[in-house]
Design a protein around this motif. Structure first.
Motif, PDB file in Angstrom:
ATOM      1  N   VAL A 144      -6.675   1.271  -7.244  1.00 29.40           N
ATOM      2  CA  VAL A 144      -6.445   1.326  -5.791  1.00 29.40           C
ATOM      3  C   VAL A 144      -7.325   2.351  -5.092  1.00 29.40           C
ATOM      4  O   VAL A 144      -7.319   2.419  -3.856  1.00 29.40           O
ATOM      5  CB  VAL A 144      -4.964   1.624  -5.471  1.00 29.40           C
ATOM      6  N   GLU A 145      -8.099   3.143  -5.842  1.00 27.54           N
ATOM      7  CA  GLU A 145      -8.907   4.194  -5.210  1.00 27.54           C
ATOM      8  C   GLU A 145      -9.883   3.610  -4.191  1.00 27.54           C
ATOM      9  O   GLU A 145     -10.661   2.707  -4.505  1.00 27.54           O
ATOM     10  CB  GLU A 145      -9.683   4.984  -6.272  1.00 27.54           C
ATOM     11  N   LYS A 147      -9.269   1.675  -1.831  1.00 28.94           N
ATOM     12  CA  LYS A 147      -8.889   0.324  -1.375  1.00 28.94           C
ATOM     13  C   LYS A 147      -7.882   0.410  -0.228  1.00 28.94           C
ATOM     14  O   LYS A 147      -7.001   1.269  -0.221  1.00 28.94           O
ATOM     15  CB  LYS A 147      -8.268  -0.491  -2.511  1.00 28.94           C
ATOM     16  N   ARG A 148      -8.032  -0.505   0.694  1.00 30.33           N
ATOM     17  CA  ARG A 148      -7.083  -0.609   1.812  1.00 30.33           C
ATOM     18  C   ARG A 148      -5.872  -1.408   1.318  1.00 30.33           C
ATOM     19  O   ARG A 148      -5.992  -2.602   1.034  1.00 30.33           O
ATOM     20  CB  ARG A 148      -7.770  -1.300   2.989  1.00 30.33           C
ATOM     21  N   ILE A 149      -4.739  -0.756   1.195  1.00 29.58           N
ATOM     22  CA  ILE A 149      -3.552  -1.418   0.656  1.00 29.58           C
ATOM     23  C   ILE A 149      -2.308  -1.027   1.456  1.00 29.58           C
ATOM     24  O   ILE A 149      -2.342  -0.126   2.299  1.00 29.58           O
ATOM     25  CB  ILE A 149      -3.316  -1.051  -0.825  1.00 29.58           C
ATOM     26  N   LEU A 174       0.788   6.010  -4.371  1.00 29.75           N
ATOM     27  CA  LEU A 174      -0.438   5.229  -4.168  1.00 29.75           C
ATOM     28  C   LEU A 174      -1.475   6.029  -3.377  1.00 29.75           C
ATOM     29  O   LEU A 174      -2.673   5.895  -3.604  1.00 29.75           O
ATOM     30  CB  LEU A 174      -0.103   3.912  -3.466  1.00 29.75           C
ATOM     31  N   ARG A 175      -1.023   6.867  -2.468  1.00 27.10           N
ATOM     32  CA  ARG A 175      -1.950   7.760  -1.758  1.00 27.10           C
ATOM     33  C   ARG A 175      -2.575   8.758  -2.738  1.00 27.10           C
ATOM     34  O   ARG A 175      -3.774   9.048  -2.675  1.00 27.10           O
ATOM     35  CB  ARG A 175      -1.225   8.496  -0.627  1.00 27.10           C
ATOM     36  N   SER A 179      -5.788   5.702  -2.681  1.00 28.43           N
ATOM     37  CA  SER A 179      -5.855   4.492  -1.851  1.00 28.43           C
ATOM     38  C   SER A 179      -5.954   4.836  -0.373  1.00 28.43           C
ATOM     39  O   SER A 179      -5.572   5.931   0.057  1.00 28.43           O
ATOM     40  CB  SER A 179      -4.608   3.625  -2.072  1.00 28.43           C
ATOM     41  N   PHE A 181      -4.031   3.923   2.242  1.00 20.67           N
ATOM     42  CA  PHE A 181      -2.723   3.292   2.438  1.00 20.67           C
ATOM     43  C   PHE A 181      -2.457   3.111   3.927  1.00 20.67           C
ATOM     44  O   PHE A 181      -2.520   4.058   4.705  1.00 20.67           O
ATOM     45  CB  PHE A 181      -1.629   4.149   1.804  1.00 20.67           C
TER      46      PHE A 181
END
Length: 218
Positions: A144-145, A147-149, A174-175, A179, A181
């Motif tokens: 997820v690094e 990445k827009r999630i 996730l942050r 990511s 986020f």
């Protein structure tokens, strides 16, 4: 024929007093949409067998088609038996159970890496992205690094009154993995697409995630 791998939780308890499991609509709504497209769907879980359903996700006002989907959760295969090359998509529905058994499932992390690095679709909704928190790519970076999630937010977890019962807060975790986020107001329909990674914020976002998967496959 496109083939979808759906990975659901096997966890049925938060603690000795609180039960949990899969959030039924987050499985059923995509299952129905994927079935309409003629996709072949395989359902897997860490332990295999019958999937526990969060009782809070089942009510009399649910569409019968959603209630009927529970029968497809009666005999899941074990994640350990799955090969990434056999599928086009991996999809992770939520439910609080995912917070307890998906983050540290080594086979699932391997599958997610293999799907992503093969350019296949990785999709998750609500607490489903718990499966992504420890997933790393071949270069050692978190999947997820950068990445827009999105996923179930810390605000929503607190509103649900379960933040103190979780092993971690999903948005925060996730942050920490690097990511980008993105949040929307609590309980709003919100999803994000970053390349072949598709994520949805909450149960209200499930259909949007399913339709985004279908749009990429078609």
């Amino acid at each position: 024929m496109k083939k979808i791998l759906v990975v659901v939780t096997s966890a049925n308890q938060i603690d000795s007093e609180k039960s949990t499991g899969l959030w039924l609509s987050e499985f059923a709504e995509p299952f129905i949409e994927f079935s309409k497209q003629g996709y072949e769907i395989t359902v897997a879980s860490p332990l295999g067998g019958k999937t526990p359903i969060d009782s809070n996700s089942v009510s009399a006002d649910l569409h019968q088609e959603i209630l009927d989907a529970e029968k497809f959760l009666a005999n899941t295969i074990k994640v350990d038996e799955v090969n990434a090359e056999d599928y086009d998509v991996i999809f992770l529905p939520g439910g609080h159970g995912t917070m307890f058994d998906l983050p540290d499932n080594g086979k699932l992390q391997t599958l997610l890496r293999e799907f992503y690095e093969a350019g296949k679709i990785v999709a998750a909704v609500c607490h489903g992205p718990a499966g992504l928190v420890n997933t790393k790519l071949s270069d050692g970076k978190f999947l997820v690094e950068g990445k827009r999630i999105t996923a179930f937010t810390d605000s929503e977890e607190k509103a649900a009154g379960l933040d103190s019962y979780m092993p971690f807060l999903l948005e925060s975790k996730l942050r920490q993995a690097g990511s980008n986020f993105v949040t929307a107001p609590d309980w709003s329909d919100h999803y994000e697409v970053d390349g072949n990674l598709i994520t949805g914020q909450n149960p209200q976002s499930t259909l949007s995630v399913a339709k985004a998967v279908i749009a990429k496959l078609n």
